[in-house]
Design a protein around this motif. Structure first.
Motif, PDB file in Angstrom:
ATOM      1  N   LEU A 316       5.071   8.811  -3.848  1.00 39.70           N
ATOM      2  CA  LEU A 316       6.472   8.980  -5.135  1.00 39.70           C
ATOM      3  C   LEU A 316       4.805   8.653  -5.895  1.00 39.70           C
ATOM      4  CD1 LEU A 316      10.126   6.881  -5.430  1.00 39.70           C
ATOM      5  CD2 LEU A 316       9.040   9.623  -5.583  1.00 39.70           C
ATOM      6  N   LYS A 317       4.149   8.335  -4.890  1.00 42.05           N
ATOM      7  CA  LYS A 317       2.880   7.839  -5.790  1.00 42.05           C
ATOM      8  C   LYS A 317       2.043   9.027  -5.302  1.00 42.05           C
ATOM      9  CE  LYS A 317       2.591   2.904  -5.722  1.00 42.05           C
ATOM     10  NZ  LYS A 317       1.498   1.151  -5.126  1.00 42.05           N
ATOM     11  N   VAL A 318       1.851   9.374  -4.571  1.00 39.71           N
ATOM     12  CA  VAL A 318       0.800  10.718  -3.989  1.00 39.71           C
ATOM     13  C   VAL A 318       1.626  12.022  -4.420  1.00 39.71           C
ATOM     14  CG1 VAL A 318       0.637  12.017  -2.095  1.00 39.71           C
ATOM     15  CG2 VAL A 318       0.411   9.455  -1.731  1.00 39.71           C
ATOM     16  N   TYR A 319       3.053  11.455  -5.066  1.00 35.39           N
ATOM     17  CA  TYR A 319       3.074  13.222  -5.843  1.00 35.39           C
ATOM     18  C   TYR A 319       3.392  13.018  -7.292  1.00 35.39           C
ATOM     19  CZ  TYR A 319       7.575  15.560  -7.296  1.00 35.39           C
ATOM     20  OH  TYR A 319       8.466  16.738  -8.289  1.00 35.39           O
ATOM     21  N   GLU A 320       3.180  11.998  -7.464  1.00 34.91           N
ATOM     22  CA  GLU A 320       3.280  11.664  -9.048  1.00 34.91           C
ATOM     23  C   GLU A 320       1.700  12.528  -9.185  1.00 34.91           C
ATOM     24  OE1 GLU A 320       1.804   8.062 -12.136  1.00 34.91           O
ATOM     25  OE2 GLU A 320       3.196   7.628 -10.281  1.00 34.91           O
ATOM     26  N   LYS A 321       0.836  11.739  -8.600  1.00 33.48           N
ATOM     27  CA  LYS A 321      -0.690  12.141  -8.556  1.00 33.48           C
ATOM     28  C   LYS A 321      -0.866  13.667  -7.808  1.00 33.48           C
ATOM     29  CE  LYS A 321      -2.961   7.730  -6.654  1.00 33.48           C
ATOM     30  NZ  LYS A 321      -4.305   7.670  -5.875  1.00 33.48           N
ATOM     31  N   VAL A 420       1.066  10.589   4.552  1.00 34.37           N
ATOM     32  CA  VAL A 420       1.482   9.015   3.590  1.00 34.37           C
ATOM     33  C   VAL A 420       1.672   7.857   4.695  1.00 34.37           C
ATOM     34  CG1 VAL A 420       2.720   7.661   2.069  1.00 34.37           C
ATOM     35  CG2 VAL A 420       2.432  10.309   1.902  1.00 34.37           C
ATOM     36  N   ARG A 421       0.668   6.775   4.649  1.00 35.68           N
ATOM     37  CA  ARG A 421       0.746   5.882   4.950  1.00 35.68           C
ATOM     38  C   ARG A 421       1.091   4.364   4.401  1.00 35.68           C
ATOM     39  NH1 ARG A 421      -1.744   5.003  10.187  1.00 35.68           N
ATOM     40  NH2 ARG A 421      -2.671   7.171  11.103  1.00 35.68           N
ATOM     41  N   ILE A 422       1.849   3.587   4.836  1.00 31.05           N
ATOM     42  CA  ILE A 422       2.343   2.216   3.767  1.00 31.05           C
ATOM     43  C   ILE A 422       1.028   1.293   4.096  1.00 31.05           C
ATOM     44  CG2 ILE A 422       3.560   0.372   3.539  1.00 31.05           C
ATOM     45  CD1 ILE A 422       5.909   1.572   5.494  1.00 31.05           C
ATOM     46  N   SER A 423       0.129   1.468   4.819  1.00 32.23           N
ATOM     47  CA  SER A 423      -0.629   0.853   5.174  1.00 32.23           C
ATOM     48  C   SER A 423      -1.697   0.712   5.973  1.00 32.23           C
ATOM     49  CB  SER A 423      -1.006  -0.509   4.977  1.00 32.23           C
ATOM     50  OG  SER A 423       0.026  -1.643   5.946  1.00 32.23           O
ATOM     51  N   GLU A 424      -2.576   1.123   6.572  1.00 27.46           N
ATOM     52  CA  GLU A 424      -3.651   1.677   7.824  1.00 27.46           C
ATOM     53  C   GLU A 424      -3.022   0.556   8.527  1.00 27.46           C
ATOM     54  OE1 GLU A 424      -6.212   3.886   7.969  1.00 27.46           O
ATOM     55  OE2 GLU A 424      -6.031   3.987   6.230  1.00 27.46           O
ATOM     56  N   SER A 425      -2.210  -0.426   9.181  1.00 32.09           N
ATOM     57  CA  SER A 425      -1.474  -0.981   9.856  1.00 32.09           C
ATOM     58  C   SER A 425      -0.187  -0.822  10.200  1.00 32.09           C
ATOM     59  CB  SER A 425      -1.652  -2.320  10.247  1.00 32.09           C
ATOM     60  OG  SER A 425      -1.389  -3.500   8.859  1.00 32.09           O
ATOM     61  N   GLU A 426       0.568   0.410   8.942  1.00 29.15           N
ATOM     62  CA  GLU A 426       1.829   0.437   9.068  1.00 29.15           C
ATOM     63  C   GLU A 426       2.551   1.762   9.052  1.00 29.15           C
ATOM     64  OE1 GLU A 426       5.748  -1.973   7.099  1.00 29.15           O
ATOM     65  OE2 GLU A 426       3.935  -1.504   5.875  1.00 29.15           O
ATOM     66  N   PRO A 427       1.739   2.832   9.634  1.00 25.86           N
ATOM     67  CA  PRO A 427       2.166   4.424   9.409  1.00 25.86           C
ATOM     68  C   PRO A 427       4.082   4.272   9.266  1.00 25.86           C
ATOM     69  CG  PRO A 427       1.374   3.387  11.359  1.00 25.86           C
ATOM     70  CD  PRO A 427       1.204   2.621  11.422  1.00 25.86           C
ATOM     71  N   MET A 428       4.202   5.290   8.394  1.00 28.60           N
ATOM     72  CA  MET A 428       5.464   5.729   8.495  1.00 28.60           C
ATOM     73  C   MET A 428       5.888   6.021  10.316  1.00 28.60           C
ATOM     74  SD  MET A 428       9.091   5.836   7.293  1.00 28.60           S
ATOM     75  CE  MET A 428      10.051   7.118   7.451  1.00 28.60           C
ATOM     76  N   TYR A 429       5.722   7.029  10.277  1.00 30.90           N
ATOM     77  CA  TYR A 429       5.286   8.220  10.960  1.00 30.90           C
ATOM     78  C   TYR A 429       5.545   7.006  12.939  1.00 30.90           C
ATOM     79  CZ  TYR A 429       5.817  12.915  13.168  1.00 30.90           C
ATOM     80  OH  TYR A 429       6.691  14.256  13.373  1.00 30.90           O
ATOM     81  N   GLN A 430       5.775   5.770  12.734  1.00 30.44           N
ATOM     82  CA  GLN A 430       6.007   4.997  14.064  1.00 30.44           C
ATOM     83  C   GLN A 430       6.499   5.104  14.566  1.00 30.44           C
ATOM     84  OE1 GLN A 430       3.382   1.229  13.656  1.00 30.44           O
ATOM     85  NE2 GLN A 430       4.814   0.513  15.194  1.00 30.44           N
TER      86      GLN A 430
END
Length: 700
Positions: A316-321, A420-430
């Motif tokens: 949503l942050k990326v969508y907003e931008k 879109v990643r939650i963080s570098e250590s926590e990719p959604m796609y995992q």
């Protein structure tokens, strides 16, 4: 002694009923005119009439004789569902069970030490001289049981009245337990409202009833801060809501919302959503060979996680931008509204609005800017420029399509997947396989959604349009072991403070594909000082024989599963019977039903819905009148019910028969152990199991 006590209480009851009749006769006739003020007054009088009528039938259920230090004699305090004052003296004739002093009736378990209760004026100390249970039905005194007499022998008789109540037959409704609330239940009911209470309660511990009584208490205790219409009960299905529907009216409480999460979420989502048919049916989940459907475990668990919520927030942050057109608006040659100015309006001046409303505000401001330019006195060729400006404005707006929950969710599964990643250590796609991604995309493109997507869609709708409806004062979530952390996080958005009653039993977590595996999954949602955990291990529903049998089954679900502690109420042994062939099974069912004719509620439970349909047809052909429960009911009618075991959770019956408890239908898995445990703990008085061939090893 007891005869004298009974006679004394009989006299007191007659005096109380005379006072009630006196107040009833003073209310006056109904008003049926059109005057609004008189209509309001009539509604108040009618509410008073209904309360007094209920009191006449059952004025009170308990008595404590309580003496404060500055008093010469103890006061008789009679405890009932509603309070009543004497019209002549103004003294309380009956104390409302929710009043502070009434807490002594529930918390006091004996002893000569002083007792204390919290009142609006501070702590009040005193001495209990007598604690007495009274059974009154239709204005008639039926039973008097003294559980404590100061200076007496005080044999262990405090459970006598409880056992008397538990021995009553079950009808088709859950009933209040005001007269038998136990000390550990009372502590939960009277807990402060600004807490998130998590209640782990074994089968039959009364956790649902306790939660409903807590609502009645909160309305009484916090009259200035909470309103019934701003409270919500979330139940697993509409039939369960019907089953519990009489408790709050019996307690004099009305107006509380009662719904399912699915119904609530669909109402919150400001978009047209069609649930896929597969997800609205439960039967395919619980076939013996699909008890742990791996392909369907992933979406429910993952899409209900806080990790999934964090991914959505990132999307949503990326969508907003990227949601505003990245170009200037030139309404005619030389007259330009810069994209940077439009972006400033969107990012700064209207940043407090939800995304969709922010877009509306910015577009409206662009239009105002255009109209101001068109109204300029120095404008040449105004007609041509007006036409050109409006055409270009319309084209510009089309480049900024109105977002909807479905379109934004679809965007997340398009642009957001893998980017879109939650963080570098926590990719959604995992952990989300491509097959599931494409499956979700296709459904969203057709305007459909799976049940596990409703939380995300409701959350996106909240971000787009803001909250729909009033802020909530308190939320009750029943069968919460089948609820996801994301659902709780979403509901928190509708509250000023986390005032929750979250209740369930991890041992009954049969919906492993979507629920939680332990209460620790909810703790991340609350600050430590906001959270309060309670455990109810005492089971009041079933006989000792049934509870001990069910506990043996539960051992196969793992050592961490909390076992129920039975109230000592002995009954028939649990029967486990083999049958040789299909016709013999029907004979055994009929034999069971014949032995249960004295009961009001009986359940015959099969493993699958298809098998239950066959049993229902056979019983109907034999002259019985069974009700088939298939998951689509809105009412629970009681009597003889035929249902798959997975739909029995939350219900209870005088007698229950479980069919086909063999290796073919109940192989030894954790989930099957939980499922069988649920079925066994539905029975209050009588439990019988049938099997063919090899009995399930879960029975060992």
């Amino acid at each position: 002694m007891l005869d004298a006590a009974f006679s004394d209480e009989q006299e007191r009851l007659e005096q109380t009923r005379k006072e009630i009749d006196k107040q009833l006769s003073s209310i006056g006739p109904r008003y049926f005119g059109d005057d609004y003020t008189e209509q309001v007054l009539d509604a108040i009088r009618e509410e008073q009439r209904m309360r007094l009528t209920a009191l006449s039938a059952e004025p009170y259920f308990g008595r404590i004789d309580f003496q404060e230090p500055d008093q010469d004699q103890p006061k008789r305090l009679y405890i009932g569902k509603h309070g009543l004052e004497d019209t002549e003296t103004g003294d309380p004739r009956i104390i409302d069970w929710r009043a502070p002093v009434a807490s002594l009736f529930y918390s006091f378990t004996g002893g000569d030490q002083p007792v204390i209760y919290d009142s609006p004026d501070g702590e009040i100390e005193g001495t209990i001289h007598l604690k007495r249970n009274l059974a009154v039905r239709q204005g008639e005194l039926l039973r008097v049981v003294d559980s404590y007499v100061r200076g007496g022998e005080n044999l262990d008789v405090r459970d006598e009245f409880l056992l008397y109540k538990l021995g009553e037959k079950k009808d088709n409704r859950l009933r209040d337990i005001v007269s038998t609330i136990q000390a550990e239940q009372d502590r939960i009911i009277r807990a402060p409202r600004n807490k998130a209470l998590i209640i782990q309660g074994v089968a039959g511990s009364g956790k649902t009833t306790v939660a409903l009584h807590r609502l009645a208490y909160l309305i009484y205790q916090y009259q200035e801060q909470v309103r019934a219409e701003r409270m919500v009960i979330f139940a697993p299905n509409t039939m369960f809501l019907d089953y519990i529907s009489d408790v709050l009216p019996e307690l004099g409480v009305g107006g509380i919302q009662q719904t399912t999460f699915t119904a609530w979420a669909l109402e919150q989502i400001q978009d047209e959503i069609h649930l896929t048919k597969e997800e609205t049916q439960l039967s395919h989940w619980f076939k013996p060979d699909r008890i742990r459907p791996i392909s369907n475990q992933v979406p429910g668990r993952f899409k209900g996680s806080l990790r999934y919520k964090r991914w959505l927030d990132s999307c949503l942050k990326v969508y907003e931008k990227n949601s505003t057109p990245m170009e200037n608006l030139e309404i005619w040659d030389g007259k330009v509204l810069a994209a940077s100015e439009i972006r400033r309006w969107y990012d700064e001046e209207y940043r407090h609005y939800p995304l969709a409303k922010r877009r509306e505000r910015v577009i409206a401001r662009i239009k105002r800017w255009m109209e101001m330019e068109l109204s300029s006195q120095t404008l040449t060729n105004p007609k041509e420029k007006r036409k050109l400006a409006r055409q270009r404005f319309s084209s510009y707006v089309k480049k900024w399509p109105e977002p909807t929950p479905l379109s934004v969710y679809g965007w997340c599964y398009g642009y957001g997947m893998g980017k879109v990643r939650i963080s570098e250590s926590e990719p959604m796609y995992q952990k989300l396989p491509e097959k599931l991604v494409s499956w979700t995309r296709k459904r969203l493109e057709r305007g459909k959604a799976d049940a596990e997507d409703l939380t995300a869609l409701a959350y996106i709708s909240l971000k787009l349009y803001g909250r729909k409806g009033n802020m909530l004062d308190h939320i009750v979530i029943d069968e919460a072991q089948d609820v996801s952390p994301f659902q709780i996080a979403l509901l928190k958005q509708f509250m000023r403070e986390p005032s929750f009653t979250i209740l369930g039993d991890v041992a009954q977590g049969i919906h492993e594909y979507k629920g939680i595996r332990g209460w620790g999954e909810f703790t991340e949602l609350f600050e430590p000082e906001q959270l309060s955990f309670h455990q109810l291990l005492q089971s009041y529903r079933s006989t000792t024989e049934i509870i001990e049998f069910a506990n043996r089954v539960l051992k196969h679900a793992g050592d961490e599963m909390p076992a129920a502690v039975p109230v000592f109420r002995s009954g028939e042994p649990v029967r486990v019977t083999e049958y040789a062939a299909h016709p013999e099974r029907l004979e055994q069912i009929i034999e069971f039903l014949e032995a249960c004719r004295a009961f009001d509620s009986i359940a015959v439970m099969g493993r699958t819905l298809e098998e239950c349909r066959e049993i229902h047809a056979e019983l109907t052909a034999g002259g019985w009148e069974p009700v088939l429960i298939d998951g689509n009911e809105t009412k629970y009618r009681g009597g003889l019910s035929v249902l798959p075991v997975y739909l029995s959770k939350g219900l209870e019956f005088d007698a229950a028969l479980l069919l086909d408890v063999d290796e073919a239908h109940y192989p030894a898995t954790t989930q099957n152990a939980k499922l069988l445990y649920v079925g066994c703990t539905r029975a209050l008085h009588k439990l019988h199991l049938l099997y063919a061939g090899t009995p399930s090893t879960l029975l060992q």
